[in-house]
Design an enzyme around this catalytic site. Structure first.
Site, PDB file in Angstrom:
ATOM      1  N   GLN A   1      38.350  26.794  41.991  1.00 23.55           N
ATOM      2  CA  GLN A   1      38.378  25.647  42.923  1.00 23.55           C
ATOM      3  C   GLN A   1      39.626  24.784  42.765  1.00 23.55           C
ATOM      4  O   GLN A   1      39.652  23.660  43.258  1.00 23.55           O
ATOM      5  CB  GLN A   1      37.164  24.712  42.725  1.00 23.55           C
ATOM      6  CG  GLN A   1      35.869  25.372  42.416  1.00 23.55           C
ATOM      7  CD  GLN A   1      35.133  25.784  43.660  1.00 23.55           C
ATOM      8  OE1 GLN A   1      35.519  25.444  44.768  1.00 23.55           O
ATOM      9  NE2 GLN A   1      34.085  26.549  43.487  1.00 23.55           N
TER      10      GLN A   1
ATOM     11  N   CYS B   1      47.236  48.522  56.619  1.00 25.03           N
ATOM     12  CA  CYS B   1      46.245  47.463  56.885  1.00 25.03           C
ATOM     13  C   CYS B   1      45.677  47.574  58.305  1.00 25.03           C
ATOM     14  O   CYS B   1      46.405  47.495  59.296  1.00 25.03           O
ATOM     15  CB  CYS B   1      46.905  46.108  56.677  1.00 25.03           C
ATOM     16  SG  CYS B   1      45.808  44.733  57.043  1.00 25.03           S
TER      17      CYS B   1
ATOM     18  N   GLU C   1      41.481  31.168  33.949  1.00 17.94           N
ATOM     19  CA  GLU C   1      40.590  31.519  35.061  1.00 17.94           C
ATOM     20  C   GLU C   1      39.548  30.426  35.310  1.00 17.94           C
ATOM     21  O   GLU C   1      39.210  30.133  36.462  1.00 17.94           O
ATOM     22  CB  GLU C   1      39.891  32.859  34.801  1.00 17.94           C
ATOM     23  CG  GLU C   1      40.821  34.064  34.847  1.00 17.94           C
ATOM     24  CD  GLU C   1      41.461  34.283  36.220  1.00 17.94           C
ATOM     25  OE1 GLU C   1      41.000  33.694  37.211  1.00 17.94           O
ATOM     26  OE2 GLU C   1      42.449  35.041  36.291  1.00 17.94           O
TER      27      GLU C   1
ATOM     28  N   ASP D   1      37.014  37.648  43.579  1.00 18.83           N
ATOM     29  CA  ASP D   1      36.780  36.266  44.007  1.00 18.83           C
ATOM     30  C   ASP D   1      37.054  36.170  45.511  1.00 18.83           C
ATOM     31  O   ASP D   1      37.247  37.189  46.188  1.00 18.83           O
ATOM     32  CB  ASP D   1      37.644  35.295  43.201  1.00 18.83           C
ATOM     33  CG  ASP D   1      39.125  35.454  43.500  1.00 18.83           C
ATOM     34  OD1 ASP D   1      39.504  36.405  44.220  1.00 18.83           O
ATOM     35  OD2 ASP D   1      39.923  34.621  43.029  1.00 18.83           O
TER      36      ASP D   1
ATOM     37  N   CYS E   1      52.429  39.156  56.715  1.00 15.60           N
ATOM     38  CA  CYS E   1      52.290  40.624  56.709  1.00 15.60           C
ATOM     39  C   CYS E   1      53.628  41.350  56.539  1.00 15.60           C
ATOM     40  O   CYS E   1      53.660  42.441  55.964  1.00 15.60           O
ATOM     41  CB  CYS E   1      51.601  41.086  57.993  1.00 15.60           C
ATOM     42  SG  CYS E   1      49.965  40.385  58.206  1.00 15.60           S
TER      43      CYS E   1
ATOM     44  N   TYR F   1      33.216  37.295  38.056  1.00 13.62           N
ATOM     45  CA  TYR F   1      34.659  37.284  38.289  1.00 13.62           C
ATOM     46  C   TYR F   1      35.429  37.016  36.984  1.00 13.62           C
ATOM     47  O   TYR F   1      36.348  37.759  36.624  1.00 13.62           O
ATOM     48  CB  TYR F   1      35.039  36.227  39.347  1.00 13.62           C
ATOM     49  CG  TYR F   1      36.516  36.017  39.389  1.00 13.62           C
ATOM     50  CD1 TYR F   1      37.344  36.949  40.019  1.00 13.62           C
ATOM     51  CD2 TYR F   1      37.123  34.942  38.729  1.00 13.62           C
ATOM     52  CE1 TYR F   1      38.726  36.807  40.009  1.00 13.62           C
ATOM     53  CE2 TYR F   1      38.489  34.789  38.716  1.00 13.62           C
ATOM     54  CZ  TYR F   1      39.280  35.718  39.359  1.00 13.62           C
ATOM     55  OH  TYR F   1      40.645  35.576  39.335  1.00 13.62           O
TER      56      TYR F   1
ATOM     57  N   ARG G   1      50.241  34.620  31.635  1.00 14.51           N
ATOM     58  CA  ARG G   1      50.667  36.019  31.783  1.00 14.51           C
ATOM     59  C   ARG G   1      51.651  36.410  30.681  1.00 14.51           C
ATOM     60  O   ARG G   1      51.746  37.581  30.317  1.00 14.51           O
ATOM     61  CB  ARG G   1      51.343  36.217  33.133  1.00 14.51           C
ATOM     62  CG  ARG G   1      50.356  36.287  34.260  1.00 14.51           C
ATOM     63  CD  ARG G   1      50.987  36.905  35.479  1.00 14.51           C
ATOM     64  NE  ARG G   1      50.019  36.908  36.545  1.00 14.51           N
ATOM     65  CZ  ARG G   1      50.293  36.627  37.805  1.00 14.51           C
ATOM     66  NH1 ARG G   1      51.531  36.344  38.169  1.00 14.51           N
ATOM     67  NH2 ARG G   1      49.353  36.661  38.718  1.00 14.51           N
TER      68      ARG G   1
ATOM     69  N   LEU H   1      40.744  17.117  36.954  1.00 18.42           N
ATOM     70  CA  LEU H   1      40.616  18.519  37.417  1.00 18.42           C
ATOM     71  C   LEU H   1      39.324  18.735  38.207  1.00 18.42           C
ATOM     72  O   LEU H   1      39.231  19.648  39.019  1.00 18.42           O
ATOM     73  CB  LEU H   1      40.583  19.477  36.224  1.00 18.42           C
ATOM     74  CG  LEU H   1      41.867  20.193  35.819  1.00 18.42           C
ATOM     75  CD1 LEU H   1      41.558  21.235  34.755  1.00 18.42           C
ATOM     76  CD2 LEU H   1      42.552  20.862  37.005  1.00 18.42           C
TER      77      LEU H   1
HETATM   78 FE1  SF4 Z   1      48.737  41.261  56.391  1.00 21.46          FE
HETATM   79 FE2  SF4 Z   1      46.901  43.085  55.885  1.00 21.46          FE
HETATM   80 FE3  SF4 Z   1      48.762  42.568  54.071  1.00 21.46          FE
HETATM   81 FE4  SF4 Z   1      46.875  40.800  54.531  1.00 21.46          FE
HETATM   82  S1  SF4 Z   1      46.578  42.848  53.691  1.00 21.46           S
HETATM   83  S2  SF4 Z   1      49.068  40.358  54.376  1.00 21.46           S
HETATM   84  S3  SF4 Z   1      46.539  41.039  56.709  1.00 21.46           S
HETATM   85  S4  SF4 Z   1      49.120  43.416  56.101  1.00 21.46           S
END
Ligand code: SF4
Length: 362
Positions: free
Chosen positions: A39, A206, A34, A135, A197, A117, A22, A77
């Site tokens: 994986q 969300c 990338e 991804d 969250c 991707y 970055r 890797l």
């Molecule tokens: Fe939580 Fe939704 Fe944010 Fe994911 S996108 S961390 S589920 S609030």
């Protein structure tokens, strides 16, 4: 800018990790990082990234790097086809684009080992082209954001979620937006365990959070069961080091080094394995230590995408002898410096570095 993008980018600028690629996001650096991150966890990748760039600082250097050296740089890797495709793509880039990646999503997609991707990541982050980079992390975040309970591994669903990325992506910051989505998936909307969250910039928007379904998402098709494959391993130590064999140029672990082994096979005892070695032209009946030595090896397993190796075997000593084609003796120093042994043999590599067996065969 839409509310989703604005909240996400503010969070990203305040919380993004400092990562070497970055700090200098050239197309080569983004491409290499990338590919390495496919994986593979970030913490595992970082030392490899620095070492690889020191050896191959640009695309022409990668195109001209010896295969053995590339395998050694990638050792541990996994998914070694990645590094072989990197070199193939570098050679195409040198032949067709003067050694610099093209600023064109479709041209990037045509290079070996570059899927949608990776092409999206390079095009958006390095060239500012407004394309998606979707991804598994991004699919997880978006399915939760919209409480989308469809199977994200279905191509039609993935296509719709990719379109959703483009609805949200601001035209003036496609690369930052794509990176911010990846970063949210890596740091906050995490794959294993409950998402964090309370620290999420999208917590008020969300739908999965509101519905209490985040932990059940994303819905994915059940992976196919892996086939269990017994693998018999022989560690043979001679006066010049340990016996290694180069795998064929195609197929699993192509071109890498391994101790003598038999896939899909096990032996009843050490004597049966010694007979199989003798059939290959390798004598372990005598020993350079004066007395033939053999010792059971620890069992180990290694998981490939569709296979699981269950490894076991014995350690032997052997006298000086001419070797069949494709076999070499490797000293401890050569094991460290020259021959790339896949991570599948981590336990046995340690056995080789630890040294000679002390147990008599008799
Ligand atoms: Fe939580 Fe939704 Fe944010 Fe994911 S996108 S961390 S589920 S609030």
């Amino acid at each position: 800018m839409n509310e989703y993008a604005s909240l996400l980018l503010d969070w990203f600028y305040a919380n993004r990790r400092t990562l070497p690629f970055r700090q200098d996001p050239t197309p080569y650096h983004i491409w290499l990082s990338e590919i390495m991150l496919q994986q593979t966890r970030m913490t595992a990748v970082l030392p490899y990234y620095e070492r690889f760039l020191a050896a191959c600082p640009d695309i022409p250097a990668l195109a001209n790097c010896d295969d053995e050296k590339l395998h050694k740089l990638w050792e541990g890797l996994g998914y070694y086809s990645r590094v072989r495709n990197l070199k193939k793509a570098a050679q195409v880039v040198c032949e067709q684009y003067g050694g610099e990646l093209p600023a064109d999503y479709d041209a990037l997609r045509k290079l070996p080992g570059i899927g949608p991707y990776t092409a999206g990541a390079v095009a958006s982050i390095s060239f500012g082209i407004p394309v998606p980079a979707v991804d598994g992390n991004v699919l997880r975040v978006l399915s939760r954001l919209d409480d989308d309970r469809r199977c994200v591994t279905e191509p039609a669903v993935k296509k719709e979620l990719t379109q959703r990325v483009m609805e949200l992506q601001p035209a003036d910051a496609p690369g930052d937006f794509n990176q911010a989505l990846m970063e949210l998936g890596a740091l906050v909307c995490v794959p294993n365990g409950a998402p964090l969250c309370d620290g999420c910039p999208w917590r008020t928007l969300c739908k999965a959070r509101a519905a209490g379904t985040a932990l059940q998402l994303p819905v994915k098709a059940r992976p196919k069961a892996r086939r269990l494959v017994p693998v018999a391993i022989a560690l043979v130590e001679g006066p010049e080091g340990w016996l290694l064999h180069r795998r064929p140029d195609t197929g699993l672990l192509a071109g890498l080094w391994e101790p003598p082994l038999w896939e899909d096979h096990s032996f009843a005892d050490a004597a049966a394995m010694q007979k199989a070695l003798a059939d290959l032209g390798i004598d372990t009946a005598a020993s350079f230590t004066g007395e033939p030595l053999c010792e059971a090896l620890p069992e180990a397993k290694h998981i490939f995408t569709h296979l699981e190796w269950r490894m076991s075997g014995w350690k032997f000593t052997a006298p000086a002898q001419a070797l069949p084609d494709g076999y070499v003796w490797a000293s401890a120093e050569q094991l460290e410096q020259a021959y790339a042994l896949p991570g599948a043999f981590r336990v046995y590599r340690q056995q080789m570095l630890t040294g000679t067996s002390k147990k008599s065969c008799n």
